[in-house]
Scaffold this motif. Structure first.
Motif, PDB file in Angstrom:
ATOM      1  N   GLY A 113       0.813  -1.209   0.000  1.00 46.54           N
ATOM      2  CA  GLY A 113       0.000   0.000   0.000  1.00 46.54           C
ATOM      3  C   GLY A 113       0.848   1.261   0.000  1.00 46.54           C
ATOM      4  O   GLY A 113       0.527   2.232  -0.688  1.00 46.54           O
ATOM      5  N   GLN A 114       1.949   1.244   0.733  1.00 44.19           N
ATOM      6  CA  GLN A 114       2.832   2.416   0.764  1.00 44.19           C
ATOM      7  C   GLN A 114       3.546   2.613  -0.575  1.00 44.19           C
ATOM      8  O   GLN A 114       3.727   3.740  -1.021  1.00 44.19           O
ATOM      9  CB  GLN A 114       3.836   2.287   1.909  1.00 44.19           C
ATOM     10  CG  GLN A 114       3.181   2.467   3.267  1.00 44.19           C
ATOM     11  CD  GLN A 114       4.181   2.379   4.402  1.00 44.19           C
ATOM     12  OE1 GLN A 114       5.344   2.756   4.261  1.00 44.19           O
ATOM     13  NE2 GLN A 114       3.729   1.880   5.544  1.00 44.19           N
ATOM     14  N   PHE A 115       3.936   1.510  -1.219  1.00 47.76           N
ATOM     15  CA  PHE A 115       4.547   1.636  -2.553  1.00 47.76           C
ATOM     16  C   PHE A 115       3.521   2.193  -3.548  1.00 47.76           C
ATOM     17  O   PHE A 115       3.830   3.076  -4.348  1.00 47.76           O
ATOM     18  CB  PHE A 115       5.084   0.284  -3.042  1.00 47.76           C
ATOM     19  CG  PHE A 115       6.338  -0.158  -2.346  1.00 47.76           C
ATOM     20  CD1 PHE A 115       7.500   0.595  -2.413  1.00 47.76           C
ATOM     21  CD2 PHE A 115       6.362  -1.343  -1.634  1.00 47.76           C
ATOM     22  CE1 PHE A 115       8.669   0.187  -1.788  1.00 47.76           C
ATOM     23  CE2 PHE A 115       7.524  -1.770  -1.004  1.00 47.76           C
ATOM     24  CZ  PHE A 115       8.680  -1.008  -1.075  1.00 47.76           C
ATOM     25  N   TYR A 116       2.278   1.674  -3.501  1.00 51.81           N
ATOM     26  CA  TYR A 116       1.234   2.182  -4.398  1.00 51.81           C
ATOM     27  C   TYR A 116       0.976   3.665  -4.136  1.00 51.81           C
ATOM     28  O   TYR A 116       0.849   4.448  -5.082  1.00 51.81           O
ATOM     29  CB  TYR A 116      -0.067   1.379  -4.247  1.00 51.81           C
ATOM     30  CG  TYR A 116      -1.204   2.028  -5.007  1.00 51.81           C
ATOM     31  CD1 TYR A 116      -1.288   1.902  -6.386  1.00 51.81           C
ATOM     32  CD2 TYR A 116      -2.151   2.803  -4.350  1.00 51.81           C
ATOM     33  CE1 TYR A 116      -2.299   2.529  -7.104  1.00 51.81           C
ATOM     34  CE2 TYR A 116      -3.165   3.429  -5.050  1.00 51.81           C
ATOM     35  CZ  TYR A 116      -3.238   3.295  -6.426  1.00 51.81           C
ATOM     36  OH  TYR A 116      -4.226   3.930  -7.116  1.00 51.81           O
ATOM     37  N   GLU A 117       0.894   4.059  -2.871  1.00 52.02           N
ATOM     38  CA  GLU A 117       0.654   5.477  -2.547  1.00 52.02           C
ATOM     39  C   GLU A 117       1.769   6.364  -3.087  1.00 52.02           C
ATOM     40  O   GLU A 117       1.510   7.482  -3.546  1.00 52.02           O
ATOM     41  CB  GLU A 117       0.491   5.665  -1.034  1.00 52.02           C
ATOM     42  CG  GLU A 117      -0.820   5.121  -0.500  1.00 52.02           C
ATOM     43  CD  GLU A 117      -2.051   5.740  -1.177  1.00 52.02           C
ATOM     44  OE1 GLU A 117      -2.065   6.959  -1.447  1.00 52.02           O
ATOM     45  OE2 GLU A 117      -2.996   4.982  -1.459  1.00 52.02           O
ATOM     46  N   SER A 118       3.012   5.882  -3.058  1.00 52.45           N
ATOM     47  CA  SER A 118       4.123   6.644  -3.612  1.00 52.45           C
ATOM     48  C   SER A 118       3.964   6.824  -5.122  1.00 52.45           C
ATOM     49  O   SER A 118       4.168   7.915  -5.662  1.00 52.45           O
ATOM     50  CB  SER A 118       5.448   5.940  -3.303  1.00 52.45           C
ATOM     51  OG  SER A 118       6.515   6.627  -3.913  1.00 52.45           O
ATOM     52  N   VAL A 119       3.588   5.732  -5.808  1.00 50.75           N
ATOM     53  CA  VAL A 119       3.351   5.812  -7.253  1.00 50.75           C
ATOM     54  C   VAL A 119       2.205   6.776  -7.533  1.00 50.75           C
ATOM     55  O   VAL A 119       2.315   7.672  -8.375  1.00 50.75           O
ATOM     56  CB  VAL A 119       3.051   4.411  -7.844  1.00 50.75           C
ATOM     57  CG1 VAL A 119       2.500   4.526  -9.263  1.00 50.75           C
ATOM     58  CG2 VAL A 119       4.298   3.544  -7.822  1.00 50.75           C
ATOM     59  N   HIS A 120       1.098   6.611  -6.817  1.00 45.80           N
ATOM     60  CA  HIS A 120      -0.083   7.457  -7.037  1.00 45.80           C
ATOM     61  C   HIS A 120       0.256   8.933  -6.829  1.00 45.80           C
ATOM     62  O   HIS A 120      -0.105   9.789  -7.646  1.00 45.80           O
ATOM     63  CB  HIS A 120      -1.222   7.016  -6.115  1.00 45.80           C
ATOM     64  CG  HIS A 120      -2.509   7.687  -6.410  1.00 45.80           C
ATOM     65  ND1 HIS A 120      -2.845   8.923  -5.893  1.00 45.80           N
ATOM     66  CD2 HIS A 120      -3.553   7.307  -7.192  1.00 45.80           C
ATOM     67  CE1 HIS A 120      -4.035   9.270  -6.330  1.00 45.80           C
ATOM     68  NE2 HIS A 120      -4.489   8.311  -7.124  1.00 45.80           N
ATOM     69  N   ALA A 121       0.965   9.249  -5.732  1.00 45.62           N
ATOM     70  CA  ALA A 121       1.311  10.644  -5.433  1.00 45.62           C
ATOM     71  C   ALA A 121       2.143  11.266  -6.555  1.00 45.62           C
ATOM     72  O   ALA A 121       1.989  12.456  -6.856  1.00 45.62           O
ATOM     73  CB  ALA A 121       2.061  10.726  -4.105  1.00 45.62           C
TER      74      ALA A 121
END
Length: 187
Positions: A113-121
């Motif tokens: 989830g943290q990796f996805y949030e980094s990509v999304h941001a």
């Protein structure tokens, strides 16, 4: 022209990602990261693509060279995780702005989830020169995106599209880098 629309995004359409390539991106320091993130365009399935027509050509979309890369989440660095891959489809409007980010694989667990949030941001800030359909002939058409404009010989229309990207997060001896230079499309 036959257009197949994606049920969830209405008029956003899938474009053959393998036809476009990433522009080289210089390594940039990341203030809070000691990991590495690389990205590549992923080839899309044939359904949902614009169909070619006689006397028509397409100018492929291109990402702006200063689009920000994702950062390796600082909270995860101490865990020394193996490389983690996040694959997302970017739905881009005719204006070249990312309208939606769709994860291709389910995001499970706190770290993912943290990796996805980094990509999304990062990718919600991305901009592209749009996909442009040109029906050759007269008159000429000007397409303006931001502070840039291009004149096309014929009737030109900026089109929405989507492209799939794969981001790989890894740690490299404490040296933060982002490598996207000449990434080959995934097969």
């Amino acid at each position: 022209m036959k257009i197949i629309t994606h049920a969830l995004v209405g008029s956003a359409l899938v474009l053959l990602a393998g036809c476009s390539s990433l522009t080289p991106r210089e390594a940039r320091p990341q203030a809070t990261s000691r990991g590495s993130v690389s990205d590549e365009v992923v080839a899309s399935a044939p359904e949902g693509r614009y169909e070619p027509e006689q006397n028509t050509s397409y100018e492929q979309p291109a990402p702006y060279p200063d689009n920000p890369p994702p950062n390796y989440p600082a909270a995860l660095l101490s865990q020394k995780l193996p490389p983690t891959v996040v694959t997302v489809r970017l739905v881009v409007g005719a204006d070249g702005v990312v309208a939606e980010v769709v994860p291709i694989e389910p995001v499970t667990g706190l770290a993912e989830g943290q990796f996805y949030e980094s990509v999304h941001a990062a990718v919600v800030q991305w901009k592209f020169l749009p996909l442009v359909r040109v029906i050759h002939g007269k008159p000429s058409t000007v397409i303006a995106v931001g502070d840039m404009s291009t004149t096309y010989d014929g009737q030109a229309t900026a089109l929405p599209f989507s492209q799939t990207y794969r981001f790989t997060f890894s740690q490299l001896a404490g040296v933060p880098t982002v490598d996207a230079a000449k990434s080959a499309p995934a097969r």
